[in-house]
Scaffold this motif. Sequence first.
Motif, short mmCIF file in Angstrom:
data_model
loop_
_atom_site.label_atom_id
_atom_site.label_comp_id
_atom_site.label_asym_id
_atom_site.label_seq_id
_atom_site.Cartn_x
_atom_site.Cartn_y
_atom_site.Cartn_z
N SER A 80 -45.59 174.65 72.79
CA SER A 80 -45.03 174.40 73.98
C SER A 80 -45.08 172.90 73.88
N LEU A 81 -46.12 172.17 73.15
CA LEU A 81 -45.98 170.55 73.16
C LEU A 81 -44.55 170.00 72.02
N ASP A 82 -44.57 170.99 71.19
CA ASP A 82 -43.38 170.83 70.26
C ASP A 82 -42.02 170.53 71.05
N ALA A 83 -41.85 171.61 72.07
CA ALA A 83 -40.74 171.79 72.93
C ALA A 83 -40.77 170.44 73.74
N GLN A 84 -41.96 169.89 74.13
CA GLN A 84 -41.88 168.58 75.05
C GLN A 84 -41.65 167.30 74.17
N GLU A 109 -48.12 162.32 79.70
CA GLU A 109 -47.13 162.95 80.38
C GLU A 109 -46.51 164.38 79.78
N ARG A 110 -46.23 164.15 78.46
CA ARG A 110 -45.75 165.51 77.61
C ARG A 110 -46.84 166.16 77.48
N VAL A 126 -46.66 174.32 81.39
CA VAL A 126 -45.65 175.45 80.81
C VAL A 126 -46.38 176.28 80.26
N HIS A 147 -47.21 168.24 80.66
CA HIS A 147 -46.10 169.02 80.93
C HIS A 147 -46.22 170.25 80.09
N GLY A 148 -46.55 169.99 78.69
CA GLY A 148 -46.56 171.30 78.07
C GLY A 148 -47.52 172.36 78.27
#
Length: 386
Positions: free
Chosen positions: A317-321, A374-375, A382, A378-379
């Motif tokens: 998920s963090l990679d996607a952010q 922030e990222r 998600v 957010h991750g």
Amino acid sequence: MIYLDACATAPLRPGVLQRMVEIQDQAWANPSSLHGFGLRASEALERSRAQIADKLNADFRDVVFTSGATESVHLALHGLAGLQSPGRLVISSVEHPAVSGAAHQLFRNGWEVVEWPVDQLGRIRLERLDELLSPPTRILSLVWGQGEIGTIQPLLSVAEACRRRGILIHTDASQVLSQGLPNWSQLPVDLMSASAHKCGGPRGIGLLLVRESLRCELKPLLSGGGQEAGLRSGTESVVLAAGMAAALAQIERCDPDQLAVAGNGIAELRNALRDRLLTDERLVVCGDPDQRLPHHLSLLVSDHNGQPVSGRQLVRSLDAQGLAVSSGSACSSGKDSDSSVLTAMGLPQTMRRSGVRLSLGPWISAGDLDGITERFFHGLEVENNS
Ligand SMILES: Cc1ncc(COP(=O)(O)O)c(C=O)c1O
């Protein structure tokens, strides 16, 4: 993307690639060849060795080039074991698999292997020192800075105790050298392993530092052409050695007692990031809060209901952010199993897959912290909602 996975591999430091290209151009030949091309390669190789030795305050003959820390660790442990009849080898219970794997091989060769237990912060239990360093212990291998949780082990006091008892000691310094170079002439250890790619050098090269007293005795893993003073046969990579020397040239010497605050202010940056992230009660720090690698932050993550979150899924998920982090150590992150390090620390089983690691490097500045936080949040959101 923001890269926060320096403990897996760091990008090349400035000028390293250029230096490697120059050396490949000028000194591409086999350093064992007797013609001028070979002599140029041999000179370049020895110059790199001397530069590295100088940075570590070592004799140039102490530096043995290997393919990386995994090989160095194997050369150290098998090399020492080959000097004597089987006895007891002690390793900590939070070693990298390179060390526990080599120890397991020695177990099959008749060695008794004992793991030194750690506390909840991942520090070896010093109250066990007398018992574990009693006969028949002959060799101790202790990771200096643990890669998954960041905890720095009390290497110096343990090493001095080994010296007093005639026990040979190897330390795995793979995660330490990127933060500060120890003064080898004052370090009470017999052998030290490291990899260049954790330090902003190329992959495919590492070193084993070997004391003079062991140089002629250590049993090599590989036989063949007798390169590296007979300790590591195989044609040396002059270009990789030059890359390693160029990377280490950019790292400062560090007093072992100051390791937790080494690295040119990186600990302050890491602390600022930690404080921002800890405003979310789903995150807690894992490992020793004070005696930890200065660029390293490891967290245990849970959801809004206090249930542990899968570190591997959060990494995706963090990679996607746009955040590149790791769940535990890079080598074990391919496997979906309990972390052996978190298990050794006595964490409840439900939490043993909920670790994530953020490791910083000189490419991160204070200006990046808002974006990272922030990222990350957010991750996490998600992941919680998935
Ligand atoms: C503490 C430690 N030891 C050894 C290694 C193995 O290094 P390499 O894969 O470069 O051989 C690593 C890599 O993550 C590490 O963190």
